[in-house]
Scaffold this motif. Structure first.
Motif, PDB file in Angstrom:
ATOM      1  N   MET A   1     -16.150  31.443 -29.052  1.00 51.06           N
ATOM      2  CA  MET A   1     -16.865  30.918 -30.202  1.00 51.06           C
ATOM      3  C   MET A   1     -17.982  30.004 -29.701  1.00 51.06           C
ATOM      4  SD  MET A   1     -15.324  28.508 -33.236  1.00 51.06           S
ATOM      5  CE  MET A   1     -14.266  27.747 -32.057  1.00 51.06           C
ATOM      6  N   HIS A   2     -19.182  30.297 -30.111  1.00 53.08           N
ATOM      7  CA  HIS A   2     -20.342  29.515 -29.695  1.00 53.08           C
ATOM      8  C   HIS A   2     -20.927  28.823 -30.915  1.00 53.08           C
ATOM      9  CE1 HIS A   2     -20.185  31.390 -25.791  1.00 53.08           C
ATOM     10  NE2 HIS A   2     -20.079  32.553 -26.387  1.00 53.08           N
ATOM     11  N   GLY A   3     -21.374  27.608 -30.719  1.00 54.88           N
ATOM     12  CA  GLY A   3     -21.992  26.867 -31.804  1.00 54.88           C
ATOM     13  C   GLY A   3     -21.422  25.476 -31.887  1.00 54.88           C
ATOM     14  N   PRO A   4     -21.926  24.704 -32.828  1.00 53.12           N
ATOM     15  CA  PRO A   4     -21.517  23.303 -32.923  1.00 53.12           C
ATOM     16  C   PRO A   4     -20.106  23.136 -33.470  1.00 53.12           C
ATOM     17  CG  PRO A   4     -22.946  23.866 -34.738  1.00 53.12           C
ATOM     18  CD  PRO A   4     -22.912  25.069 -33.835  1.00 53.12           C
ATOM     19  N   ARG A   5     -19.543  22.014 -33.150  1.00 57.74           N
ATOM     20  CA  ARG A   5     -18.264  21.581 -33.721  1.00 57.74           C
ATOM     21  C   ARG A   5     -18.526  20.188 -34.265  1.00 57.74           C
ATOM     22  NH1 ARG A   5     -12.396  22.150 -32.605  1.00 57.74           N
ATOM     23  NH2 ARG A   5     -11.453  20.114 -32.989  1.00 57.74           N
ATOM     24  N   ILE A   6     -18.361  20.039 -35.564  1.00 59.65           N
ATOM     25  CA  ILE A   6     -18.600  18.759 -36.226  1.00 59.65           C
ATOM     26  C   ILE A   6     -17.266  18.246 -36.730  1.00 59.65           C
ATOM     27  CG2 ILE A   6     -19.749  17.609 -38.152  1.00 59.65           C
ATOM     28  CD1 ILE A   6     -21.808  19.963 -38.037  1.00 59.65           C
ATOM     29  N   GLU A   7     -16.963  17.001 -36.428  1.00 62.11           N
ATOM     30  CA  GLU A   7     -15.726  16.405 -36.921  1.00 62.11           C
ATOM     31  C   GLU A   7     -16.069  15.276 -37.868  1.00 62.11           C
ATOM     32  OE1 GLU A   7     -12.542  15.693 -34.223  1.00 62.11           O
ATOM     33  OE2 GLU A   7     -13.090  17.428 -32.969  1.00 62.11           O
ATOM     34  N   THR A   8     -15.437  15.297 -39.028  1.00 63.11           N
ATOM     35  CA  THR A   8     -15.535  14.215 -39.992  1.00 63.11           C
ATOM     36  C   THR A   8     -14.175  13.525 -40.029  1.00 63.11           C
ATOM     37  OG1 THR A   8     -14.807  15.522 -41.902  1.00 63.11           O
ATOM     38  CG2 THR A   8     -17.168  15.614 -41.344  1.00 63.11           C
ATOM     39  N   ASP A   9     -13.991  12.607 -40.943  1.00 64.47           N
ATOM     40  CA  ASP A   9     -12.705  11.913 -41.024  1.00 64.47           C
ATOM     41  C   ASP A   9     -11.538  12.882 -41.201  1.00 64.47           C
ATOM     42  OD1 ASP A   9     -13.940   9.481 -40.744  1.00 64.47           O
ATOM     43  OD2 ASP A   9     -13.952   9.024 -42.891  1.00 64.47           O
ATOM     44  N   ARG A  10     -11.749  13.926 -42.032  1.00 59.45           N
ATOM     45  CA  ARG A  10     -10.633  14.818 -42.346  1.00 59.45           C
ATOM     46  C   ARG A  10     -10.857  16.279 -41.994  1.00 59.45           C
ATOM     47  NH1 ARG A  10      -9.868  14.125 -48.441  1.00 59.45           N
ATOM     48  NH2 ARG A  10     -12.131  14.242 -48.362  1.00 59.45           N
ATOM     49  N   LEU A  11     -12.053  16.614 -41.536  1.00 55.38           N
ATOM     50  CA  LEU A  11     -12.404  18.017 -41.362  1.00 55.38           C
ATOM     51  C   LEU A  11     -12.969  18.316 -39.983  1.00 55.38           C
ATOM     52  CD1 LEU A  11     -14.357  18.488 -44.718  1.00 55.38           C
ATOM     53  CD2 LEU A  11     -11.952  19.049 -44.272  1.00 55.38           C
ATOM     54  N   ILE A  12     -12.856  19.572 -39.600  1.00 54.37           N
ATOM     55  CA  ILE A  12     -13.577  20.134 -38.469  1.00 54.37           C
ATOM     56  C   ILE A  12     -14.444  21.246 -39.049  1.00 54.37           C
ATOM     57  CG2 ILE A  12     -13.412  21.431 -36.311  1.00 54.37           C
ATOM     58  CD1 ILE A  12     -10.591  20.116 -35.990  1.00 54.37           C
ATOM     59  N   LEU A  13     -15.728  21.208 -38.751  1.00 58.05           N
ATOM     60  CA  LEU A  13     -16.652  22.267 -39.149  1.00 58.05           C
ATOM     61  C   LEU A  13     -17.072  22.980 -37.876  1.00 58.05           C
ATOM     62  CD1 LEU A  13     -18.997  20.269 -41.565  1.00 58.05           C
ATOM     63  CD2 LEU A  13     -16.858  21.440 -42.109  1.00 58.05           C
ATOM     64  N   ARG A  14     -16.934  24.312 -37.868  1.00 57.87           N
ATOM     65  CA  ARG A  14     -17.298  25.099 -36.700  1.00 57.87           C
ATOM     66  C   ARG A  14     -17.651  26.507 -37.147  1.00 57.87           C
ATOM     67  NH1 ARG A  14     -13.452  28.538 -36.726  1.00 57.87           N
ATOM     68  NH2 ARG A  14     -11.254  28.073 -36.764  1.00 57.87           N
ATOM     69  N   PRO A  15     -18.363  27.267 -36.307  1.00 57.87           N
ATOM     70  CA  PRO A  15     -18.652  28.656 -36.666  1.00 57.87           C
ATOM     71  C   PRO A  15     -17.363  29.453 -36.883  1.00 57.87           C
ATOM     72  CG  PRO A  15     -20.039  27.966 -34.849  1.00 57.87           C
ATOM     73  CD  PRO A  15     -19.009  26.884 -35.055  1.00 57.87           C
ATOM     74  N   THR A  16     -17.493  30.548 -37.600  1.00 58.34           N
ATOM     75  CA  THR A  16     -16.339  31.411 -37.854  1.00 58.34           C
ATOM     76  C   THR A  16     -15.739  31.890 -36.536  1.00 58.34           C
ATOM     77  OG1 THR A  16     -17.855  33.267 -38.046  1.00 58.34           O
ATOM     78  CG2 THR A  16     -17.120  32.262 -40.087  1.00 58.34           C
ATOM     79  N   ALA A  17     -14.421  32.076 -36.553  1.00 60.69           N
ATOM     80  CA  ALA A  17     -13.691  32.546 -35.375  1.00 60.69           C
ATOM     81  C   ALA A  17     -12.688  33.605 -35.844  1.00 60.69           C
ATOM     82  CB  ALA A  17     -12.964  31.370 -34.716  1.00 60.69           C
ATOM     83  N   PRO A  18     -12.276  34.493 -34.949  1.00 62.14           N
ATOM     84  CA  PRO A  18     -11.378  35.582 -35.350  1.00 62.14           C
ATOM     85  C   PRO A  18     -10.137  35.122 -36.112  1.00 62.14           C
ATOM     86  CG  PRO A  18     -12.141  35.949 -33.114  1.00 62.14           C
ATOM     87  CD  PRO A  18     -12.635  34.578 -33.531  1.00 62.14           C
ATOM     88  N   GLU A  19      -9.577  33.988 -35.729  1.00 60.26           N
ATOM     89  CA  GLU A  19      -8.351  33.514 -36.384  1.00 60.26           C
ATOM     90  C   GLU A  19      -8.574  33.075 -37.829  1.00 60.26           C
ATOM     91  OE1 GLU A  19      -9.841  29.980 -33.832  1.00 60.26           O
ATOM     92  OE2 GLU A  19      -9.720  32.146 -33.634  1.00 60.26           O
ATOM     93  N   ASP A  20      -9.815  32.978 -38.269  1.00 56.09           N
ATOM     94  CA  ASP A  20     -10.118  32.575 -39.643  1.00 56.09           C
ATOM     95  C   ASP A  20     -10.021  33.728 -40.644  1.00 56.09           C
ATOM     96  OD1 ASP A  20     -10.836  30.162 -38.446  1.00 56.09           O
ATOM     97  OD2 ASP A  20     -12.990  30.581 -38.568  1.00 56.09           O
ATOM     98  N   PHE A  21     -10.031  34.965 -40.139  1.00 59.79           N
ATOM     99  CA  PHE A  21     -10.254  36.072 -41.066  1.00 59.79           C
ATOM    100  C   PHE A  21      -9.188  36.243 -42.140  1.00 59.79           C
ATOM    101  CE2 PHE A  21      -9.863  40.490 -42.444  1.00 59.79           C
ATOM    102  CZ  PHE A  21     -10.986  40.505 -43.255  1.00 59.79           C
TER     103      PHE A  21
END
Length: 179
Positions: A1-21
């Protein structure tokens, strides 16, 4: 998985990954979640939607983030920058599973994705294309500081969908964030 990983207080934002499907497909099959997103999608169409988002990340360097709950690792939805061919502007959109509604996750994630978009993309403004009956998304757009810009037109095959465009400039967003 390539791209940014953003962490907030309660969340992780990242590009889609196979395990998300699997969670992605379940979300897009829910008629309540998809009421204002084109309606429920069968798994095969959800796969195409999923791959479109992955392709957006691979080719354009941006796309909607998968939203992951930090404490549990649970996939909650997708949100963030999005601009399909013919779209009326640079979109920051959102769509979360029902179990994530009413907890402030959409606001937390959308704000973080707007910060990222304005820092990393050459966008001078963002829009949110919202069905005028979608009261929850209108409230979120207002909490983000966006204002109604007027009715919008989406490209085929969505040209018949009713949407109002909401939005703000980079300068408006940055001034709001400094407060």
């Amino acid at each position: 998985m390539h791209g940014p990983r953003i962490e907030t207080d309660r969340l992780i934002l990242r590009p889609t990954a196979p395990e998300d499907f699997d969670a992605w497909a379940e979300c897009l099959a829910d008629p309540v979640v998809t009421r204002f997103l084109g309606g429920p999608q069968p798994r095969a169409l959800a796969w195409r939607n999923f791959m479109t988002m992955a392709g957006s990340w691979a080719i354009l360097g941006f796309g909607m983030f998968s939203v992951i709950e930090r404490d549990t690792g649970r996939w909650l939805g997708r949100l963030g920058p999005w601009q399909p061919e013919g779209w009326p502007g640079h979109e920051i959109g959102w769509g979360l599973v029902q179990g994530a509604w009413g907890k402030g996750y959409a606001l937390e994630g959308a704000a973080a994705s707007m910060d990222w978009a304005f820092e990393h993309l050459p966008w001078a403004e963002v829009i949110h294309s919202i069905n005028p009956e979608n009261i929850a998304s209108i409230a979120l757009a207002e909490k983000l500081g966006s204002t109604r810009l007027g009715p919008g037109t989406l490209p085929a095959p969505f040209e018949g969908d009713r949407v109002d465009l909401w939005g703000q400039t980079r300068e408006q967003w940055l001034a709001r964030r400094r407060r």
